[in-house]
Design an enzyme around this catalytic site. Structure first.
Site, PDB file in Angstrom:
ATOM      1  N   ARG A 260       3.766   5.777  26.767  1.00 23.33           N
ATOM      2  CA  ARG A 260       4.820   6.619  26.189  1.00 23.33           C
ATOM      3  C   ARG A 260       5.739   5.760  25.331  1.00 23.33           C
ATOM      4  O   ARG A 260       6.160   4.680  25.735  1.00 23.33           O
ATOM      5  CB  ARG A 260       5.626   7.311  27.286  1.00 23.33           C
ATOM      6  CG  ARG A 260       4.798   8.305  28.091  1.00 23.33           C
ATOM      7  CD  ARG A 260       5.603   9.002  29.159  1.00 23.33           C
ATOM      8  NE  ARG A 260       4.740   9.868  29.966  1.00 23.33           N
ATOM      9  CZ  ARG A 260       5.124  10.528  31.046  1.00 23.33           C
ATOM     10  NH1 ARG A 260       6.382  10.425  31.468  1.00 23.33           N
ATOM     11  NH2 ARG A 260       4.273  11.278  31.721  1.00 23.33           N
ATOM     12  N   ARG A 275      11.316   2.701  33.394  1.00 24.05           N
ATOM     13  CA  ARG A 275      10.926   3.394  32.156  1.00 24.05           C
ATOM     14  C   ARG A 275      10.210   2.416  31.231  1.00 24.05           C
ATOM     15  O   ARG A 275      10.832   1.693  30.458  1.00 24.05           O
ATOM     16  CB  ARG A 275      12.172   3.977  31.476  1.00 24.05           C
ATOM     17  CG  ARG A 275      11.864   5.075  30.462  1.00 24.05           C
ATOM     18  CD  ARG A 275      13.140   5.691  29.921  1.00 24.05           C
ATOM     19  NE  ARG A 275      13.876   6.379  30.957  1.00 24.05           N
ATOM     20  CZ  ARG A 275      13.653   7.624  31.367  1.00 24.05           C
ATOM     21  NH1 ARG A 275      12.677   8.321  30.821  1.00 24.05           N
ATOM     22  NH2 ARG A 275      14.392   8.174  32.308  1.00 24.05           N
ATOM     23  N   GLU A 347      13.877  10.192  40.196  1.00 25.82           N
ATOM     24  CA  GLU A 347      12.619  10.941  40.092  1.00 25.82           C
ATOM     25  C   GLU A 347      11.408  10.022  40.231  1.00 25.82           C
ATOM     26  O   GLU A 347      11.346   8.948  39.619  1.00 25.82           O
ATOM     27  CB  GLU A 347      12.553  11.648  38.741  1.00 25.82           C
ATOM     28  CG  GLU A 347      11.259  12.420  38.507  1.00 25.82           C
ATOM     29  CD  GLU A 347      10.997  12.705  37.044  1.00 25.82           C
ATOM     30  OE1 GLU A 347       9.810  12.794  36.692  1.00 25.82           O
ATOM     31  OE2 GLU A 347      11.958  12.823  36.262  1.00 25.82           O
ATOM     32  N   SER A 350       7.040  14.815  39.268  1.00 32.44           N
ATOM     33  CA  SER A 350       7.306  16.201  38.868  1.00 32.44           C
ATOM     34  C   SER A 350       6.017  16.981  39.051  1.00 32.44           C
ATOM     35  O   SER A 350       4.963  16.553  38.562  1.00 32.44           O
ATOM     36  CB  SER A 350       7.753  16.295  37.410  1.00 32.44           C
ATOM     37  OG  SER A 350       9.098  15.897  37.257  1.00 32.44           O
ATOM     38  N   ARG A 390       6.936   3.329  39.732  1.00 31.09           N
ATOM     39  CA  ARG A 390       8.181   3.748  40.385  1.00 31.09           C
ATOM     40  C   ARG A 390       8.065   3.666  41.907  1.00 31.09           C
ATOM     41  O   ARG A 390       9.049   3.386  42.595  1.00 31.09           O
ATOM     42  CB  ARG A 390       8.564   5.160  39.936  1.00 31.09           C
ATOM     43  CG  ARG A 390       8.956   5.212  38.470  1.00 31.09           C
ATOM     44  CD  ARG A 390       9.650   6.495  38.088  1.00 31.09           C
ATOM     45  NE  ARG A 390      10.047   6.477  36.682  1.00 31.09           N
ATOM     46  CZ  ARG A 390      10.920   7.308  36.124  1.00 31.09           C
ATOM     47  NH1 ARG A 390      11.485   8.259  36.871  1.00 31.09           N
ATOM     48  NH2 ARG A 390      11.238   7.212  34.858  1.00 31.09           N
TER      49      ARG A 390
END
Length: 425
Positions: A260, A275, A347, A350, A390
């Site tokens: 990403r 990130r 987070e 999801s 994560r």
């Protein structure tokens, strides 16, 4: 993607549903394009019918030796033949314009999704586990994991910001986490897949990354895209297919690298592994009938929660509000893991039910049992089970010791050759 027929039947309800997602009313423009498209189609059909009638009449006129009538009919047919390609071209342009306008609209939220503008309006569902009480001040992973093998400087020299090199024990710990997650998810009924990491435009379009989020992606020089999540590859395995109802639900999992650009995340989480441009994730994807999707959504969420519970990592489940959901989702649960170094939940997964939104973009359907002709769109679901990087952060921070070592969770020790801790070099 949305069904223009449903919008045509109840435009006020569609605009109201868009408003819940924070989107502007769209039905006036959509219906104007739809009306123009149908008018062109009607005119083209009328022209084709008249051309066929006139062509037949030419022969009849000539048989009756009525040359004036035959000449007039030939002139009419010629004009129609000249007009029809222009109508076809105009119709294709309007069709493409309507499709693009529909593709730009987000999925509509399920009825039980709370209204809200952003993450502040999300609703906590439950918590699991109690955060550990430390006898020392817990640190963020980036502040103590360097001696364990976490190297940002070498990565920056090779690739720039938002990359990391993992060495030695910490590299093995990341590998152990990915293998452990895959084992647990296959035990939970998901079929393991090794999918492509490079995909074409239509695959990205099918799951909703294109055209809206092109700036968040990496593209190769030959026009392919690096996947931001294995959701893209796994979900597109059913594109342009008609599945048999007994084959559903189809449940898939994959451990892949993900890429990403983080174009919209400038200044956020610049330290550490939270990130990154490149990261590993175990993805869960399900293809279901409409009647199965809600139950499977809960099953997938529990499958992700079970990983956190096995690792004894405190977490909470949050139901996202209308303003915080992803573009393709109609309902989303976020799992947030406790990070003692930050002193808050972050987070880590999801899990979204997309309904038939992606299926329409991919033309993925199923044939109900007992029917030979009719088809319906499948429902698609996706979620992380879990984000490996994560989870590594969560393990490092929750299992850190005062001397800079990290205790290995019991369930990971078989994957670590029996190693019980990571110690600073």
């Amino acid at each position: 993607m949305h069904d223009i027929r449903l919008i045509r039947d109840n435009p006020a309800a569609f605009d109201a549903a868009l408003a819940r997602r924070g989107a502007a009313p769209a039905t006036d423009a959509l219906l104007a394009l739809d009306e123009r498209r149908r008018a062109i189609a009607t005119e083209l059909q009328t022209a084709q019918t008249r051309r066929n009638e006139a062509s037949k009449a030419i022969g009849q006129a000539k048989a009756q030796k009525d040359e004036d009538k035959a000449a007039a009919l030939m002139a009419e047919v010629g004009a129609l033949k000249e007009r029809m390609p222009a109508l076809e071209s105009e119709g294709a342009e309007v069709e493409a314009e309507l499709a693009a306008a529909l593709a730009a609209l987000p999925n509509l939220a399920a009825d039980d999704v709370p209204d809200g503008a952003d993450e502040q309006d999300n609703v906590e569902q439950h918590r699991w586990g109690d955060p550990r009480s430390f006898e020392f001040e817990p640190r963020e992973h980036a502040d103590f994991a360097g001696p364990l093998g976490l190297d940002f400087e070498s990565a920056a020299a090779i690739s720039g910001a938002r990359f990391a090199v993992l060495k030695g024990g910490i590299a093995r710990l990341q590998r152990a986490l990915g293998a452990f997650m895959l084992d647990r998810q296959t035990e939970a009924g998901f079929t393991e897949v090794v999918p492509p990491l490079l995909v074409r435009d239509d695959a990205m379009f099918g799951t909703g990354q294109l055209p809206k989020f092109a700036d968040d992606l990496f593209r190769t020089t030959d026009g392919r895209w690096l996947i931001p999540t294995a959701e893209v590859s796994l979900t597109n395995l059913v594109r342009e297919q008609i599945l048999a109802e007994p084959a559903l639900p189809m449940k898939l999992t994959a451990l892949t690298q993900c890429f990403r650009s983080e174009a919209g995340a400038a200044g956020r989480d610049t330290r550490g592994l939270i990130r990154q441009h490149q990261f590993e994730k175990v993805e869960l994807v399900a293809i279901t009938t409409p009647e199965q999707s809600e139950a499977v959504h809960e099953e997938m969420t529990r499958a992700a929660e079970a990983i956190l519970e096995a690792l004894l990592l405190p977490y909470r489940r949050v139901l996202l509000c209308t303003g915080d959901m992803g573009f393709s989702a109609r309902k989303t649960y976020d799992l947030e893991v406790w990070l003692p170094g930050q002193g808050r939940y972050r987070e880590i997964s999801s899990i979204s039910n997309c309904g038939e939104f992606q299926a329409r973009r991919m033309n993925a359907r199923f044939r109900p049992a007992g029917e030979s002709k009719g088809t319906r769109f499948v429902h698609t679901l996706n979620g992380s089970g879990l984000a490996v990087g994560r989870t590594l952060v969560a393990v490092l921070e929750n299992y850190q010791q005062a001397d800079g070592s990290v205790t290995i969770p019991d369930v990971l020790r078989p994957y670590m050759g029996g190693l019980s801790e990571l110690r600073p070099a």
